[in-house]
Design an enzyme around this catalytic site. Structure first.
Site, PDB file in Angstrom:
ATOM      1  N   ASP A   1       4.277  10.941  -1.541  1.00 54.61           N
ATOM      2  CA  ASP A   1       2.922  10.513  -1.882  1.00 54.61           C
ATOM      3  C   ASP A   1       2.789  10.557  -3.399  1.00 54.61           C
ATOM      4  OD1 ASP A   1       0.110   9.934  -1.524  1.00 54.61           O
ATOM      5  OD2 ASP A   1      -0.313  12.027  -1.945  1.00 54.61           O
ATOM      6  N   SER A   2       1.716   9.949  -3.898  1.00 58.08           N
ATOM      7  CA  SER A   2       1.461   9.973  -5.336  1.00 58.08           C
ATOM      8  C   SER A   2       1.075  11.381  -5.801  1.00 58.08           C
ATOM      9  CB  SER A   2       0.345   8.995  -5.679  1.00 58.08           C
ATOM     10  OG  SER A   2      -0.812   9.328  -4.933  1.00 58.08           O
TER      11      SER A   2
ATOM     12  N   TYR B   1      -1.925   6.543  -8.066  1.00 56.82           N
ATOM     13  CA  TYR B   1      -1.299   5.229  -7.925  1.00 56.82           C
ATOM     14  C   TYR B   1      -2.349   4.131  -7.733  1.00 56.82           C
ATOM     15  CZ  TYR B   1       3.472   7.079  -7.129  1.00 56.82           C
ATOM     16  OH  TYR B   1       4.694   7.677  -7.258  1.00 56.82           O
ATOM     17  N   GLY B   2      -3.538   4.543  -7.263  1.00 54.19           N
ATOM     18  CA  GLY B   2      -4.567   3.575  -6.875  1.00 54.19           C
ATOM     19  C   GLY B   2      -5.005   2.628  -7.980  1.00 54.19           C
TER      20      GLY B   2
ATOM     21  N   CYS C   1       1.322   7.419   1.389  1.00 50.11           N
ATOM     22  CA  CYS C   1       0.394   7.016   0.337  1.00 50.11           C
ATOM     23  C   CYS C   1      -0.032   5.598   0.666  1.00 50.11           C
ATOM     24  CB  CYS C   1       1.121   7.072  -1.011  1.00 50.11           C
ATOM     25  SG  CYS C   1       0.251   6.263  -2.363  1.00 50.11           S
ATOM     26  N   ASN C   2      -1.330   5.377   0.761  1.00 53.31           N
ATOM     27  CA  ASN C   2      -1.814   4.050   1.135  1.00 53.31           C
ATOM     28  C   ASN C   2      -1.464   3.000   0.094  1.00 53.31           C
ATOM     29  OD1 ASN C   2      -3.803   4.012   3.682  1.00 53.31           O
ATOM     30  ND2 ASN C   2      -3.818   6.015   2.728  1.00 53.31           N
ATOM     31  N   THR C   3      -1.586   3.364  -1.189  1.00 51.88           N
ATOM     32  CA  THR C   3      -1.309   2.381  -2.246  1.00 51.88           C
ATOM     33  C   THR C   3       0.170   1.993  -2.228  1.00 51.88           C
ATOM     34  OG1 THR C   3      -3.051   3.422  -3.557  1.00 51.88           O
ATOM     35  CG2 THR C   3      -1.618   1.877  -4.699  1.00 51.88           C
TER      36      THR C   3
ATOM     37  N   GLU D   1      -9.626  17.290  -4.423  1.00 52.46           N
ATOM     38  CA  GLU D   1      -8.706  18.130  -5.197  1.00 52.46           C
ATOM     39  C   GLU D   1      -9.402  19.341  -5.818  1.00 52.46           C
ATOM     40  OE1 GLU D   1      -5.960  15.849  -7.581  1.00 52.46           O
ATOM     41  OE2 GLU D   1      -5.278  14.759  -5.803  1.00 52.46           O
TER      42      GLU D   1
ATOM     43  N   CYS E   1      -7.191   6.529   2.825  1.00 47.12           N
ATOM     44  CA  CYS E   1      -6.565   7.273   1.728  1.00 47.12           C
ATOM     45  C   CYS E   1      -6.236   8.638   2.321  1.00 47.12           C
ATOM     46  CB  CYS E   1      -7.540   7.418   0.553  1.00 47.12           C
ATOM     47  SG  CYS E   1      -6.969   8.585  -0.704  1.00 47.12           S
ATOM     48  N   THR E   2      -5.045   9.146   2.010  1.00 44.36           N
ATOM     49  CA  THR E   2      -4.605  10.380   2.691  1.00 44.36           C
ATOM     50  C   THR E   2      -5.444  11.609   2.339  1.00 44.36           C
ATOM     51  OG1 THR E   2      -2.907  10.499   0.976  1.00 44.36           O
ATOM     52  CG2 THR E   2      -2.228   9.699   3.135  1.00 44.36           C
ATOM     53  N   HIS E   3      -6.237  11.543   1.259  1.00 45.16           N
ATOM     54  CA  HIS E   3      -7.137  12.664   0.958  1.00 45.16           C
ATOM     55  C   HIS E   3      -8.336  12.707   1.918  1.00 45.16           C
ATOM     56  CE1 HIS E   3      -5.086  12.670  -2.941  1.00 45.16           C
ATOM     57  NE2 HIS E   3      -5.714  13.767  -3.272  1.00 45.16           N
TER      58      HIS E   3
END
Length: 273
Positions: free
Chosen positions: A13-14, A45-46, A76-78, A155, A187-189
């Site tokens: 992931d980013s 990365y977005g 990571c979605n992006t 975060e 988004c993974t968050h």
């Protein structure tokens, strides 16, 4: 090529968001080992270009291949949106992203054919969820909404904070007005804000968590390719974590959300790969 079924699964992931995917793999595939890489030096990365995300993804994949992983999950979605198709044919091991699994479930769940997608500017702007969903069902209308402030709030650990709720209300208002009945947490968050999003969107909107769906997709893939681990006894450190920066900060966050105690996170120079 002969792939060792008891090798680890690579997850990248980013940064730290992909830990929600690692968490679902730990829960749903308990006999699998994981090598996780978080690109904490170059996050996010977005907001980066497609070319840059592809270059970063290739470097990380080279690193994971050196760790002898048997499959790779782009958590990571992006990177899934920009790099997956570009790198897929360069690999001799299976690779999957987090977008397709979520789109499939959303297409099955929607009743009024109005699906919302929230994510980073890059993911929503790529239109990739819309193209997957349209392929699955041309009648689906997709309404995308970028929610860039969600990542820093997660975060900070502000999952249940009045500030987060206020930001979420402002972002989600548009989707409420569009009368969607299914919402992809793109988004993974975002799964970490699930209860706040649920509170605002209401019980009747189906929330799709691609982290969970991707873990199930990985399970199917490994079993279909006869790559599921047959080791019952786990080794002492079944999960290894690597980052490109801020190892301690990463470790603290990982320990706040994973069902496993992360004792060590190793920093590596990803530019060498």
């Amino acid at each position: 090529m002969n792939i060792d079924r008891n090798a680890s699964v690579g997850v990248f992931d980013s940064g730290i968001g992909g830990l929600t995917v690692a968490r679902e793999i730990m829960r749903n595939l308990p006999s699998e080992k994981i090598v996780y890489f978080g690109d904490t030096a170059r996050v996010p990365y977005g907001s980066k270009s497609r070319e840059t995300v592809i270059r970063y993804s290739r470097q990380i994949i080279h690193f994971l291949q050196e760790q002898k992983v048997k499959a790779i999950v782009v958590a990571c979605n992006t990177a899934s949106a920009f790099a997956l198709d570009a790198v897929k044919d360069e690999l001799d091991i299976p690779i999957l992203g987090v977008i397709e699994a979520g789109a499939k479930v959303a297409a099955q769940e929607t009743r009024n054919k109005r699906v919302g997608i929230i994510g980073t500017v890059g993911t929503v702007g790529s239109g990739i969820h819309a193209s997957y969903l349209k392929e699955l069902d041309p009648e689906i209308t997709v309404i995308g909404k970028a929610c860039p402030l969600f990542v820093p709030l997660v975060e900070e650990g502000w999952y249940h904070d009045p500030v987060t709720e206020e930001v979420a209300r402002r972002y989600l208002k548009e989707l409420q007005e569009q009368e969607i009945d299914t919402l992809i947490l793109g988004c993974t968050h975002y799964p970490l804000l699930r209860s706040t999003i649920r509170k605002i969107m209401g019980e009747e909107v189906c929330l799709v968590n691609p982290a969970y769906e991707t873990a199930l997709e990985l399970k199917k893939l490994l079993s279909r390719l006869d790559l599921a681990s047959n080791e019952v006894a786990q080794e002492e450190f079944p999960y290894r974590f690597y980052v490109s920066d801020l190892a301690e900060k990463f470790k603290d966050f990982a320990n706040s959300i994973l069902p496993y105690n992360v004792e060590k996170t190793q920093k590596i120079d990803i530019e060498k790969y």
